[in-house]
Design a protein around this motif. Structure first.
Motif, PDB file in Angstrom:
ATOM      1  N   ASP A   1      35.209  -3.443  58.348  1.00 55.49           N
ATOM      2  CA  ASP A   1      36.294  -3.370  59.321  1.00 55.49           C
ATOM      3  C   ASP A   1      36.248  -2.030  60.054  1.00 55.49           C
ATOM      4  OD1 ASP A   1      37.344  -1.485  57.553  1.00 55.49           O
ATOM      5  OD2 ASP A   1      38.945  -2.806  56.827  1.00 55.49           O
ATOM      6  N   ALA A   2      37.183  -1.868  61.010  1.00 53.07           N
ATOM      7  CA  ALA A   2      37.196  -0.666  61.838  1.00 53.07           C
ATOM      8  C   ALA A   2      37.365   0.596  60.997  1.00 53.07           C
ATOM      9  CB  ALA A   2      38.313  -0.768  62.877  1.00 53.07           C
ATOM     10  N   ALA A   3      38.172   0.508  59.930  1.00 54.77           N
ATOM     11  CA  ALA A   3      38.391   1.682  59.076  1.00 54.77           C
ATOM     12  C   ALA A   3      37.104   2.089  58.364  1.00 54.77           C
ATOM     13  CB  ALA A   3      39.490   1.381  58.059  1.00 54.77           C
ATOM     14  N   ALA A   4      36.335   1.112  57.927  1.00 48.01           N
ATOM     15  CA  ALA A   4      35.082   1.409  57.228  1.00 48.01           C
ATOM     16  C   ALA A   4      34.058   2.020  58.180  1.00 48.01           C
ATOM     17  CB  ALA A   4      34.529   0.142  56.597  1.00 48.01           C
ATOM     18  N   ILE A   5      33.982   1.492  59.403  1.00 46.40           N
ATOM     19  CA  ILE A   5      33.069   2.068  60.390  1.00 46.40           C
ATOM     20  C   ILE A   5      33.493   3.496  60.724  1.00 46.40           C
ATOM     21  CG2 ILE A   5      32.240   1.912  62.768  1.00 46.40           C
ATOM     22  CD1 ILE A   5      30.996  -0.206  61.079  1.00 46.40           C
ATOM     23  N   ALA A   6      34.806   3.712  60.861  1.00 49.16           N
ATOM     24  CA  ALA A   6      35.313   5.053  61.160  1.00 49.16           C
ATOM     25  C   ALA A   6      34.967   6.025  60.039  1.00 49.16           C
ATOM     26  CB  ALA A   6      36.815   5.011  61.386  1.00 49.16           C
ATOM     27  N   ALA A   7      35.070   5.576  58.792  1.00 48.41           N
ATOM     28  CA  ALA A   7      34.731   6.439  57.660  1.00 48.41           C
ATOM     29  C   ALA A   7      33.254   6.798  57.667  1.00 48.41           C
ATOM     30  CB  ALA A   7      35.111   5.746  56.347  1.00 48.41           C
ATOM     31  N   LEU A   8      32.404   5.815  57.981  1.00 48.87           N
ATOM     32  CA  LEU A   8      30.962   6.050  58.024  1.00 48.87           C
ATOM     33  C   LEU A   8      30.614   7.065  59.109  1.00 48.87           C
ATOM     34  CD1 LEU A   8      28.248   3.279  57.869  1.00 48.87           C
ATOM     35  CD2 LEU A   8      28.147   5.038  59.621  1.00 48.87           C
ATOM     36  N   VAL A   9      31.207   6.911  60.282  1.00 51.97           N
ATOM     37  CA  VAL A   9      30.890   7.810  61.389  1.00 51.97           C
ATOM     38  C   VAL A   9      31.525   9.185  61.166  1.00 51.97           C
ATOM     39  CG1 VAL A   9      31.117   8.157  63.887  1.00 51.97           C
ATOM     40  CG2 VAL A   9      30.534   5.897  62.985  1.00 51.97           C
TER      41      VAL A   9
END
Length: 214
Positions: free
Chosen positions: A198-206
């Motif tokens: 989800d968007a939160a997981a992508i944000a954490a990765l970046v």
């Protein structure tokens, strides 16, 4: 102190890549979370940059109205469409840098958009770690183009709206593939978005990728 028109751009964090990968959502999320200033390429390109496009056309002796929609979206092969889009990005990037030269912030700017090409950003920044390229998988792109209002919109005033839509989607896929190739050549990180995170997981990765710059 001398004014450096590239000072903000040099310090900026950059999100490039393909259409429908969630670049804007990611940039806004990181801006709100880390106190950054978000630069949203599409909004500037569709508004302030359009005045510059019109001025460029007039200087070249072309119609200020721009290309004919039928010729652009229906009669042109997607590969040629992609080549023309890629050829226009360097000029449009000059306008981005001009926009950023007028932004002075105690924090950083995070800029996102498909026109923020790896080969254009890399010479400006201090480190390639200041950029990430987001691209959707073919399956996620297909999901997005059936769901998002911008993607499902048809081209008005053309003889074959469905063909125009297919051509645009095919063009976008070719432009995204070119961004991936350029990123790999320059050692810039590519994040493939397949919908499993989800968007939160992508944000954490970046966020982890930008560690040290946030």
């Amino acid at each position: 102190m001398d004014f450096d028109p590239l000072a903000t751009a040099r310090r900026a964090l950059w999100i490039g890549g393909g259409q429908w990968a969630g670049k804007t959502t990611l940039a806004v999320t990181l801006a709100l979370r880390h106190g950054l200033t978000a630069y949203l390429y599409d909004r500037h390109d569709a508004r302030g940059h359009d005045d510059r496009r019109i001025a460029d056309r007039i200087r070249r002796g072309e119609s200020p109205d721009g290309p004919d929609p039928e010729a652009t979206w229906v009669a042109t092969d997607p590969r040629r469409m992609a080549a023309e889009t890629l050829a226009g990005f360097p000029r449009r990037f000059e306008w981005v840098l001009d926009d950023l030269s007028a932004l002075v912030s105690g924090g950083r700017v995070i800029a996102e958009g498909w026109g923020l090409r790896p080969e254009l950003v890399a010479p400006v920044v201090g480190s390639t770690r200041q950029m990430v390229v987001l691209v959707p998988t073919p399956e996620f792109r297909a999901y997005q183009v059936e769901r998002l209002p911008r993607a499902t919109a048809r081209h008005p005033g053309v003889s074959d709206p469905e063909r125009a839509r297919r051509n645009r989607i095919a063009r976008d896929e070719l432009v995204a593939a070119d961004a991936v190739a350029a990123a790999h050549a320059l050692g810039i990180r590519v994040v493939e978005v397949d919908g499993s995170r989800d968007a939160a997981a992508i944000a954490a990765l970046v966020t982890d990728h930008f560690a040290g710059y946030l």
